[in-house]
Write an enzyme that holds these catalytic residues in place. Sequence first.
Site, short mmCIF file in Angstrom:
data_model
loop_
_atom_site.label_atom_id
_atom_site.label_comp_id
_atom_site.label_asym_id
_atom_site.label_seq_id
_atom_site.Cartn_x
_atom_site.Cartn_y
_atom_site.Cartn_z
N ASN A 56 2.85 8.79 0.24
CA ASN A 56 1.60 8.17 0.70
C ASN A 56 1.99 7.13 1.75
O ASN A 56 2.42 6.03 1.41
CB ASN A 56 0.89 7.51 -0.49
CG ASN A 56 -0.33 6.73 -0.06
OD1 ASN A 56 -0.79 6.84 1.08
ND2 ASN A 56 -0.88 5.93 -0.97
N LYS A 103 0.16 5.50 3.69
CA LYS A 103 -0.87 4.46 3.85
C LYS A 103 -1.16 4.24 5.34
O LYS A 103 -1.10 5.18 6.13
CB LYS A 103 -0.43 3.17 3.15
CG LYS A 103 -0.02 3.42 1.70
CD LYS A 103 0.06 2.17 0.88
CE LYS A 103 0.60 2.50 -0.49
NZ LYS A 103 0.52 1.42 -1.45
N HIS A 157 -7.34 6.35 -4.92
CA HIS A 157 -6.20 5.42 -4.93
C HIS A 157 -6.71 4.01 -5.26
O HIS A 157 -7.83 3.65 -4.87
CB HIS A 157 -5.52 5.43 -3.56
CG HIS A 157 -4.22 4.70 -3.56
ND1 HIS A 157 -4.15 3.32 -3.44
CD2 HIS A 157 -2.94 5.13 -3.70
CE1 HIS A 157 -2.87 2.96 -3.50
NE2 HIS A 157 -2.12 4.03 -3.66
N GLU A 171 -6.16 1.28 -4.01
CA GLU A 171 -6.59 0.50 -2.83
C GLU A 171 -7.98 0.92 -2.37
O GLU A 171 -8.76 0.09 -1.88
CB GLU A 171 -5.54 0.65 -1.71
CG GLU A 171 -4.27 -0.12 -2.03
CD GLU A 171 -2.99 0.48 -1.47
OE1 GLU A 171 -3.05 1.29 -0.53
OE2 GLU A 171 -1.91 0.13 -2.00
N GLU A 177 -0.95 5.61 -11.79
CA GLU A 177 -0.40 4.51 -11.00
C GLU A 177 -0.88 3.18 -11.59
O GLU A 177 -2.00 2.72 -11.25
CB GLU A 177 -0.88 4.60 -9.55
CG GLU A 177 -0.48 5.89 -8.86
CD GLU A 177 -0.35 5.70 -7.36
OE1 GLU A 177 0.73 5.99 -6.83
OE2 GLU A 177 -1.31 5.23 -6.71
N GLY A 216 3.49 -1.27 -5.09
CA GLY A 216 3.96 -2.13 -4.00
C GLY A 216 4.50 -3.48 -4.46
O GLY A 216 4.71 -4.38 -3.65
N SER A 239 6.05 1.73 -7.31
CA SER A 239 7.42 1.29 -7.04
C SER A 239 8.47 2.29 -7.55
O SER A 239 9.52 1.89 -8.04
CB SER A 239 7.66 -0.10 -7.63
OG SER A 239 6.77 -1.04 -7.04
C1 PEP Z 1 1.11 4.05 -3.92
O1 PEP Z 1 0.52 3.30 -3.17
O2 PEP Z 1 0.59 5.12 -4.26
C2 PEP Z 1 2.42 3.63 -4.41
C3 PEP Z 1 2.89 4.19 -5.48
O3 PEP Z 1 3.05 2.64 -3.69
P1 PEP Z 1 4.53 2.07 -3.97
O4 PEP Z 1 5.44 3.24 -4.19
O5 PEP Z 1 4.87 1.30 -2.73
O6 PEP Z 1 4.41 1.20 -5.19
#
Ligand code: PEP
Length: 258
Positions: free
Chosen positions: A11, A13, A97, A99, A169, A175, A215
């Site tokens: 992803n 973003k 997601h 976000e 998630e 993040g 992460s």
């Molecule tokens: C995401 O935004 O789907 C995600 C998992 O981000 P990160 O790997 O940076 O935590």
Amino acid sequence: MSHRTPLIAGNWKMNKTPAEGVELAKALVAQVGTESAVQIVLCPPFTALDAVGRAIEGTHLALGAQNMHDKASGAFTGEVSATMLRGLHAGYVILGHSERRSIFGEDDAFINRKVLAALEASLKPILCVGELLSEREAGRTNEVVRIQVEKGLAGVPAGRAEQVVIAYEPVWAIGTGKTATPAMAQEVHAFIRGLLAAQFGAEIAARVRILYGGSMKPDNADALLAEHDIDGGLIGGASLEAKSFVDLVRSAAKSLAP
Ligand code: PEP
């Protein structure tokens, strides 16, 4: 890991111009373009979908979008539809997601309409679910995840359920550099598979991929991917550089070894 084909999705973003996206995609093609044991999906921003799609054409890498609207067309300034994404040869779309939920106010009913529209257009939805830190601390993780899964998948016909990918998630891990421990993640993944079994039956539930996101990095991926119900990863930060993303693909391939 199990008999399900692992899936590693990047992803990106709001990162990468078309030129930068092509550069990354080409580096990935050179290193894992023939990898067939792992389904690799690149999800660039809308503006780079076309160019990245061309760069990965004819390889095992697939293209995904990061969002879409549920309507097919019309007066929805700034939005794109499932048909438009199919026109660029996208095969997947990330929906719900955290976000999108927190910054753009998307609720479960809207996300559900998108899931249904994606399936109708033969796009595989990657439905994201996960709890906030405050919800985990209040012991509400399962309740929050159950509501997001049940509402997100309402009305999905059993015959199409296998096309759905779920990404668990935990919001506090996205993040932040904090990861759920493999045991914590496995517990929620098994819970989600139980919800899928209740809705679609055990056989179908056993075939649905459930990804972990939050992460995930080369140094924690092996342990996460070794868990029975963790079928891959939705990767944010570590998908922006070829080396870390390739390492994650290799971890997923390794997790298949008997
Ligand atoms: C995401 O935004 O789907 C995600 C998992 O981000 P990160 O790997 O940076 O935590």
